[in-house]
Scaffold this motif. Structure first.
Motif, PDB file in Angstrom:
ATOM      1  N   UNK A  97       0.819  -1.220   0.000  1.00 45.92           N
ATOM      2  CA  UNK A  97       0.000   0.000   0.000  1.00 45.92           C
ATOM      3  C   UNK A  97       0.851   1.268   0.000  1.00 45.92           C
ATOM      4  N   UNK A  98       2.138   1.124   0.254  1.00 47.75           N
ATOM      5  CA  UNK A  98       3.026   2.288   0.322  1.00 47.75           C
ATOM      6  C   UNK A  98       3.629   2.539  -1.058  1.00 47.75           C
ATOM      7  N   UNK A  99       3.128   3.542  -1.715  1.00 46.85           N
ATOM      8  CA  UNK A  99       3.598   3.876  -3.059  1.00 46.85           C
ATOM      9  C   UNK A  99       4.810   4.810  -2.980  1.00 46.85           C
ATOM     10  N   UNK A 100       5.667   4.692  -3.936  1.00 49.95           N
ATOM     11  CA  UNK A 100       6.878   5.521  -3.979  1.00 49.95           C
ATOM     12  C   UNK A 100       6.487   6.981  -4.221  1.00 49.95           C
ATOM     13  N   UNK A 101       6.967   7.839  -3.355  1.00 46.33           N
ATOM     14  CA  UNK A 101       6.688   9.275  -3.463  1.00 46.33           C
ATOM     15  C   UNK A 101       7.742  10.024  -2.650  1.00 46.33           C
ATOM     16  N   UNK A 102       7.785  11.363  -2.755  1.00 42.22           N
ATOM     17  CA  UNK A 102       8.759  12.125  -1.952  1.00 42.22           C
ATOM     18  C   UNK A 102       8.588  11.915  -0.449  1.00 42.22           C
ATOM     19  N   UNK A 103       7.361  11.472  -0.030  1.00 40.37           N
ATOM     20  CA  UNK A 103       7.091  11.304   1.401  1.00 40.37           C
ATOM     21  C   UNK A 103       7.458   9.912   1.921  1.00 40.37           C
ATOM     22  N   UNK A 104       7.737   9.000   1.034  1.00 35.62           N
ATOM     23  CA  UNK A 104       7.950   7.601   1.437  1.00 35.62           C
ATOM     24  C   UNK A 104       9.094   7.448   2.434  1.00 35.62           C
ATOM     25  N   UNK A 105      10.111   8.283   2.322  1.00 32.57           N
ATOM     26  CA  UNK A 105      11.266   8.178   3.221  1.00 32.57           C
ATOM     27  C   UNK A 105      10.916   8.519   4.671  1.00 32.57           C
ATOM     28  N   UNK A 106       9.763   9.156   4.864  1.00 35.55           N
ATOM     29  CA  UNK A 106       9.369   9.559   6.223  1.00 35.55           C
ATOM     30  C   UNK A 106       8.290   8.651   6.808  1.00 35.55           C
ATOM     31  N   UNK A 107       8.137   7.490   6.205  1.00 35.59           N
ATOM     32  CA  UNK A 107       7.166   6.523   6.716  1.00 35.59           C
ATOM     33  C   UNK A 107       7.859   5.179   6.915  1.00 35.59           C
ATOM     34  N   UNK A 108       7.565   4.530   8.028  1.00 37.35           N
ATOM     35  CA  UNK A 108       8.170   3.227   8.314  1.00 37.35           C
ATOM     36  C   UNK A 108       7.131   2.334   8.971  1.00 37.35           C
ATOM     37  N   UNK A 109       7.441   1.048   9.032  1.00 38.06           N
ATOM     38  CA  UNK A 109       6.482   0.058   9.520  1.00 38.06           C
ATOM     39  C   UNK A 109       7.005  -0.590  10.799  1.00 38.06           C
ATOM     40  N   UNK A 110       6.111  -0.700  11.775  1.00 36.78           N
ATOM     41  CA  UNK A 110       6.367  -1.501  12.973  1.00 36.78           C
ATOM     42  C   UNK A 110       5.443  -2.707  12.884  1.00 36.78           C
ATOM     43  N   UNK A 111       6.013  -3.873  12.757  1.00 37.01           N
ATOM     44  CA  UNK A 111       5.213  -5.080  12.528  1.00 37.01           C
ATOM     45  C   UNK A 111       4.399  -5.454  13.766  1.00 37.01           C
ATOM     46  N   UNK A 112       3.103  -5.708  13.549  1.00 36.89           N
ATOM     47  CA  UNK A 112       2.217  -6.189  14.607  1.00 36.89           C
ATOM     48  C   UNK A 112       1.323  -7.250  13.988  1.00 36.89           C
ATOM     49  N   UNK A 113       1.316  -8.422  14.556  1.00 33.72           N
ATOM     50  CA  UNK A 113       0.692  -9.568  13.892  1.00 33.72           C
ATOM     51  C   UNK A 113      -0.823  -9.629  14.066  1.00 33.72           C
ATOM     52  N   UNK A 114      -1.364  -8.964  15.072  1.00 29.53           N
ATOM     53  CA  UNK A 114      -2.785  -9.103  15.367  1.00 29.53           C
ATOM     54  C   UNK A 114      -3.517  -7.764  15.278  1.00 29.53           C
ATOM     55  N   UNK A 115      -4.853  -7.869  15.203  1.00 25.96           N
ATOM     56  CA  UNK A 115      -5.726  -6.694  15.168  1.00 25.96           C
ATOM     57  C   UNK A 115      -6.646  -6.755  16.377  1.00 25.96           C
ATOM     58  N   UNK A 116      -6.852  -5.601  17.037  1.00 22.09           N
ATOM     59  CA  UNK A 116      -7.790  -5.547  18.161  1.00 22.09           C
ATOM     60  C   UNK A 116      -9.174  -5.241  17.596  1.00 22.09           C
ATOM     61  N   UNK A 117     -10.107  -6.198  17.638  1.00 19.88           N
ATOM     62  CA  UNK A 117     -11.410  -6.032  16.971  1.00 19.88           C
ATOM     63  C   UNK A 117     -12.225  -4.860  17.524  1.00 19.88           C
TER      64      UNK A 117
END
Length: 329
Positions: A45-65
């Protein structure tokens, strides 16, 4: 500044959260965003753009319903909501934004991020459209029951929030069944005295329900029970007005449609003024970090504006100011 975004919180997650994050990054050049959620789902979902360098992912395996009991959050430490809150607790992020389960976000704010020393209850502060632009309604649902000292603290929190939002000398009112000091319950009478003592001339006294939208105060203080009912009533009234207006225009035939066309710009401005997406999220005040709850059905614009609310809170040192005001109580 770095904001942790619960990427899997809300009815339309994760797409709208990612889109909203990029909108916020375009607006605020000094902002970084941590997207918290399943990495393999977020990366595409993260498309290449000038802003991409300022976004990062912290992996979390579950969702709180959305339907989960809030108390279970503390056991579900692999959820995106819990892990986003931990980023704030551990000072990896300055703020948390989530469109997820309201009770869960409250639990994350109060028990993971933690309350400010001296604060017994956190509160939800919501911006409500009013004749002066907005009124801050606090508490809008965090505390079904509240003591007089809690209402006093809510008044202080709302006052500081209003100053952050540009009101130089905010006026704070206490929601009641009448304006006279002797009106109300023993709770509101005692809260009146506390607010008057703490806020002085900034306390405008008792206000009634109509004053939330059409009064002269900047902040309306109430219990979460009363505040949530008031907020939902306003939402229903807005929907009724919109539906009735559309129905009457159609019933008026050609002349009604022509009249609506002449009023199109004015009606567009009215719609924007009343649109919850424009106001972003509700600030959960009384905790050690900036925590903002966006509506569960938020679109990308609403997520962007919820991030803006958190950004403003951090930039304006709101948490520090509340610690200074309430830390000694």
């Amino acid at each position: 500044m770095r904001i942790a975004l619960d990427a899997f919180g809300g009815d339309n997650a994760p797409q709208v959260n990612v889109d909203g994050a990029f909108l916020a990054l375009k607006e605020f050049q000094d902002l970084e965003i941590l997207l918290v959620g399943r990495e393999e789902d977020l990366k595409p979902l993260i498309k290449e753009s000038p802003e991409t360098s300022r976004i990062s992912i912290v992996d979390a395996r579950e969702v709180f319903p959305m339907s989960e009991k809030p108390s279970l959050l503390l056991r579900k430490k692999e959820t995106s909501l819990y892990k986003a809150a931990i980023q704030v607790k551990d000072a990896n992020a300055d703020a948390l934004v989530s469109a997820g389960n309201t009770g869960g976000v409250l639990a994350a704010a109060l028990f993971v991020v933690g309350r400010i020393k001296g604060v017994d209850r956190g509160a939800i502060a919501v911006l409500v459209p009013s004749k002066n632009g907005f009124t801050i309604l606090i508490d809008a649902g965090a505390n079904a029951e509240a003591r007089a000292e809690h209402l006093r603290d809510f008044g202080t929190m709302g006052y500081e929030y209003a100053k952050l939002l540009g009101r130089e000398k905010p006026k704070v009112g206490l929601l009641n069944v009448g304006e006279e000091q002797e009106k109300g319950t023993e709770l509101t009478k005692l809260a009146f005295d506390y607010l008057k003592n703490d806020l002085g001339d900034s306390f405008a006294g008792n206000v009634e329900g109509r004053d939330i939208n059409y009064g002269d105060v900047d902040v309306v203080v109430c219990s979460g029970f009363d505040g949530n009912i008031a907020m939902k009533t306003m939402e229903g009234t807005g929907k009724l007005i919109s539906a009735t207006l559309k129905k009457e225009i159609k019933k008026s035939g050609l002349y009604g449609i022509i009249g609506a066309l002449f009023l199109k710009r004015a009606l567009g401005r009215l719609k924007k003024t009343m649109d919850p997406s424009e106001y972003g999220g509700a600030f959960i005040l009384g905790v050690k970090g900036a925590v903002v709850k966006a509506h569960g059905n938020s679109n990308a614009l609403a997520i962007k504006n919820a991030i803006r609310v958190a950004y403003q809170g951090v930039k304006g040192d709101l948490i520090k100011k509340l610690e200074e005001k309430l830390g000694g109580k």
